[in-house]
Design a protein around this motif. Structure first.
Motif, mmCIF file in Angstrom:
data_model
loop_
_atom_site.group_PDB
_atom_site.id
_atom_site.type_symbol
_atom_site.label_atom_id
_atom_site.label_comp_id
_atom_site.label_asym_id
_atom_site.label_seq_id
_atom_site.Cartn_x
_atom_site.Cartn_y
_atom_site.Cartn_z
ATOM 1 N N UNK A 346 0.747 -1.221 0.126
ATOM 2 C CA UNK A 346 0.049 0.166 0.020
ATOM 3 C C UNK A 346 0.888 1.006 -0.013
ATOM 4 N N UNK A 347 2.107 1.287 0.772
ATOM 5 C CA UNK A 347 2.888 2.466 0.802
ATOM 6 C C UNK A 347 3.650 2.623 -0.552
ATOM 7 N N UNK A 348 4.004 1.514 -1.174
ATOM 8 C CA UNK A 348 4.347 1.476 -2.488
ATOM 9 C C UNK A 348 3.357 2.178 -3.541
ATOM 10 N N UNK A 349 2.172 1.678 -3.416
ATOM 11 C CA UNK A 349 1.073 2.488 -4.182
ATOM 12 C C UNK A 349 0.894 3.707 -3.946
ATOM 13 N N UNK A 350 0.983 4.231 -2.894
ATOM 14 C CA UNK A 350 0.886 5.495 -2.528
ATOM 15 C C UNK A 350 1.863 6.423 -2.934
ATOM 16 N N UNK A 351 3.136 5.681 -3.064
ATOM 17 C CA UNK A 351 4.404 6.609 -3.789
ATOM 18 C C UNK A 351 4.153 6.532 -5.222
ATOM 19 N N UNK A 352 3.745 5.504 -5.569
ATOM 20 C CA UNK A 352 3.283 5.521 -7.171
ATOM 21 C C UNK A 352 2.290 6.440 -7.400
ATOM 22 N N UNK A 353 1.299 6.736 -6.675
ATOM 23 C CA UNK A 353 0.172 7.619 -6.747
ATOM 24 C C UNK A 353 0.927 9.054 -6.816
ATOM 25 N N UNK A 354 1.532 9.453 -5.873
ATOM 26 C CA UNK A 354 2.293 10.646 -5.826
ATOM 27 C C UNK A 354 3.041 11.142 -7.038
ATOM 28 N N UNK A 355 3.962 10.182 -7.190
ATOM 29 C CA UNK A 355 4.778 10.524 -8.551
ATOM 30 C C UNK A 355 4.048 10.481 -9.769
ATOM 31 N N UNK A 356 3.071 9.502 -9.918
ATOM 32 C CA UNK A 356 2.248 9.678 -11.284
ATOM 33 C C UNK A 356 1.460 10.961 -11.392
ATOM 34 N N UNK A 357 1.129 11.431 -10.351
ATOM 35 C CA UNK A 357 0.167 12.436 -10.370
ATOM 36 C C UNK A 357 0.856 13.885 -10.709
ATOM 37 N N UNK A 358 2.187 13.696 -10.603
ATOM 38 C CA UNK A 358 3.084 15.000 -10.772
ATOM 39 C C UNK A 358 3.220 14.938 -12.332
ATOM 40 N N UNK A 359 2.672 13.877 -13.160
ATOM 41 C CA UNK A 359 2.929 13.975 -14.582
ATOM 42 C C UNK A 359 1.620 14.683 -14.889
ATOM 43 N N UNK A 360 1.869 15.806 -15.750
ATOM 44 C CA UNK A 360 0.894 16.919 -16.161
ATOM 45 C C UNK A 360 -0.133 16.241 -16.856
ATOM 46 N N UNK A 361 -0.088 14.966 -17.689
ATOM 47 C CA UNK A 361 -1.343 14.449 -18.335
ATOM 48 C C UNK A 361 -2.176 13.624 -17.491
ATOM 49 N N UNK A 362 -1.636 13.232 -16.325
ATOM 50 C CA UNK A 362 -2.352 12.297 -15.691
ATOM 51 C C UNK A 362 -3.038 12.779 -14.613
ATOM 52 N N UNK A 363 -4.336 11.934 -14.428
ATOM 53 C CA UNK A 363 -5.277 12.343 -13.311
ATOM 54 C C UNK A 363 -5.593 10.846 -12.571
ATOM 55 N N UNK A 364 -5.389 11.095 -11.171
ATOM 56 C CA UNK A 364 -5.735 9.805 -10.218
ATOM 57 C C UNK A 364 -7.252 9.595 -10.074
ATOM 58 N N UNK A 420 -2.492 -0.233 -12.187
ATOM 59 C CA UNK A 420 -1.194 -1.037 -11.691
ATOM 60 C C UNK A 420 -1.472 -1.491 -10.236
ATOM 61 N N UNK A 421 -1.201 -2.941 -10.399
ATOM 62 C CA UNK A 421 -1.387 -3.763 -9.184
ATOM 63 C C UNK A 421 0.051 -3.932 -8.520
ATOM 64 N N UNK A 422 -0.115 -3.364 -7.077
ATOM 65 C CA UNK A 422 1.170 -3.486 -6.353
ATOM 66 C C UNK A 422 0.893 -4.849 -5.567
ATOM 67 N N UNK A 423 1.718 -5.567 -5.803
ATOM 68 C CA UNK A 423 1.490 -6.963 -4.876
ATOM 69 C C UNK A 423 2.923 -7.370 -4.353
ATOM 70 N N UNK A 424 2.977 -8.446 -3.491
ATOM 71 C CA UNK A 424 4.096 -8.929 -2.666
ATOM 72 C C UNK A 424 5.284 -9.152 -3.930
ATOM 73 N N UNK A 425 6.198 -8.685 -3.822
ATOM 74 C CA UNK A 425 7.441 -8.708 -4.890
ATOM 75 C C UNK A 425 7.377 -7.683 -5.887
#
Ligand SMILES: *Cc1c(COP(=O)(O)O)cnc(C)c1O
Length: 464
Positions: A346-364, A420-425
């Motif tokens: 979940x923490x990794x997913x949150x990081x992904x969300x923060x970083x991807x949201x910084x890309x101007x084209x992308x909306x979470x 994007x699914x964040x799973x164990x591994x």
């Protein structure tokens, strides 16, 4: 259309062997059995090499399923490769372990009498959904028949569901009433339920971890809406929760969310052991709230173990290893282990969300918090940005990442999303590399916009 039909083409009908051993035929036929067999090592090498063409499963961010297991799981799978789980007479301890898993899950999901309730393993959530749906149908039919009412037009209510529920409805002759999404919604809302329900409704399916957006449907609110419906109309409609993914996430990360047997209206729950249950592919589970919620007509009693081994399944022979591996995970990880692993995801997913949201084209649309460890997003201005989500998927595929792009279900089909699914591994490190690759891909697409003709659009891509 026959499955696995191949075009007849002689040029493609054989495989050239690459290893050049003296005893090897140069060509191995593809579509008939060779007259002479191969040495084990030669056959192994041949097949091993062909399979290099498959994608790398750890980089498959489209799947919810297990792509990492530890060596003890491999060992247990290997040691038990010869055990048929259906043969409860021959392998009573495997049967015992299956039964323990059922009751561990019933307890995890707060069943009122966890040790006494009914449930079983399946091949996955799809088979579990069939069993859950059948139980709903049988119970409804019994109630109707007892009241002298017709039983020929059952329906099942749900939001956007995984394809297994469409299969259940078609295979078992039930009308599926799939509630369309509201304009900005990422799942069904409770106020939508009542107008779809009637006296022929066998149940409502709530999804904990919606396939398309990864959010939890509000099961507690669904239950309240159905309570109100009952108070108004007398219709008593049971809830089944499809917790294919969420059934193994919510008990560890979201204990405050009431979605399970704490809600009296929830009569059955399915989950996939091979998703966030962390077991290898091939195991799912279904548990009923109380033994009486599973109609006895569907159960075949096997008395090898003293008359208490009920079997309810679509399959017969099935490997025991996945069930054993599930039990291993329960013991090996405990609640703390599952919590730690899923919280890291979940923490990794949150990081992904923060970083991807910084890309101007992308909306979470979903930022990985509050439901599955995953993210779901769309393009802010798909008409103007010069590329589609499908183009972006294709571009990152060059680096081995598989990211699904697909339209949302009705009535939001105009919105194409990525998930994007964040799973164990799927580690934080991998996620950082992924973000860099997505950034690079977006930059490339900005400089090299893709022309899409109006007529074709993105048709032909079905990234599910
Ligand atoms: C994956 C999934 C299914 C199907 O599960 P299998 O274990 O693949 O058969 C059903 N429902 C939901 C919500 C899912 O995510």
């Amino acid at each position: 259309m026959p499955l696995h039909q191949v075009k007849h083409d002689h040029r493609n009908a054989r495989i050239e062997t690459a290893h050049g051993a003296d005893d090897l035929e140069r060509y191995i036929p593809k579509f008939h059995m060779p007259q002479k067999g191969l040495a084990p090592q030669a056959a192994y090498d041949l097949i091993h090499d062909e399979l290099l063409l498959d994608g790398n499963s750890r980089q498959n961010l489209a799947t919810f399923c297990t792509t990492w297991v530890d060596s003890e799981v491999r060992k247990l799978m290997d040691e038990n490769i010869d055990k048929n789980m259906i043969d409860k007479d021959e392998y009573p301890q495997t049967a015992e372990i299956e039964s323990r898993c059922v009751h561990i899950l019933a307890d995890l999901w707060n069943a009122p009498h966890a040790v006494g309730t009914a449930g079983c393993s399946t091949t996955g959530s799809s088979e579990a959904a069939m069993l859950g749906g059948l139980a709903l149908k049988w119970n409804w039919r019994k109630r109707r028949a007892a009241a002298g009412k017709p039983t020929d037009r059952p329906n099942l209510i749900c939001g956007p569901v995984q394809v297994c529920w469409h299969k259940f409805a078609r295979y078992f002759d039930v009308e599926l009433r799939e509630i369309p999404l509201k304009p900005d919604a990422v799942c069904t809302t409770a106020d939508q339920l009542a107008e779809f329900c009637d006296e022929n409704t066998i149940g409502v399916v709530a999804t904990l971890g919606v396939t398309f957006t990864c959010v939890y449907e509000p099961v507690e609110e669904f239950a309240k809406a159905l309570d109100e419906l009952q108070a108004k109309t007398g219709l008593d409609i049971p809830l089944h929760v499809d917790g294919a993914s969420g059934g193994f996430v919510a008990p560890f990360l979201h204990q405050g969310v009431k979605w399970d047997f704490r809600l009296p209206r929830v009569k059955s729950i399915n989950t996939s052991g091979h998703k966030y249950g962390l077991s290898p592919l091939g195991v799912g589970w279904i548990v009923w709230r109380e033994a009486t919620d599973l109609p006895e007509e569907l159960v075949f009693n096997v008395d090898y173990l003293g008359g208490n081994m009920a079997t309810f399944a679509l399959n017969f022979s099935r490997p025991g290893g996945e069930i054993i591996a599930q039990y291993y995970n329960f013991l090996r990880l405990g609640r703390n282990g599952y919590t730690r692993i899923h919280q890291t995801c979940a923490d990794t997913a949150a990081m992904l969300a923060r970083e991807l949201a910084e890309i101007a084209h992308i909306e979470m649309l979903y930022d990985g918090q509050g439901a599955l460890p995953a993210v779901c997003y769309k393009l802010k201005a798909p008409q103007k940005c010069g590329f589609t989500m499908y183009d972006l998927s294709e571009r990152v595929r060059m680096r081995g990442w598989q990211i699904a792009s697909y339209p949302l279900p009705a009535n939001r089909q105009e919105t194409v999303v990525q998930r994007i699914l964040v799973r164990h591994g799927v580690t934080g490190d991998m996620a950082s590399l992924l973000v860099e690759d997505i950034r690079r891909a977006v930059k490339h697409l900005e400089k090299n916009p893709v022309h899409h003709s109006e007529a074709k659009g993105s048709a032909g891509h079905h990234g599910r």
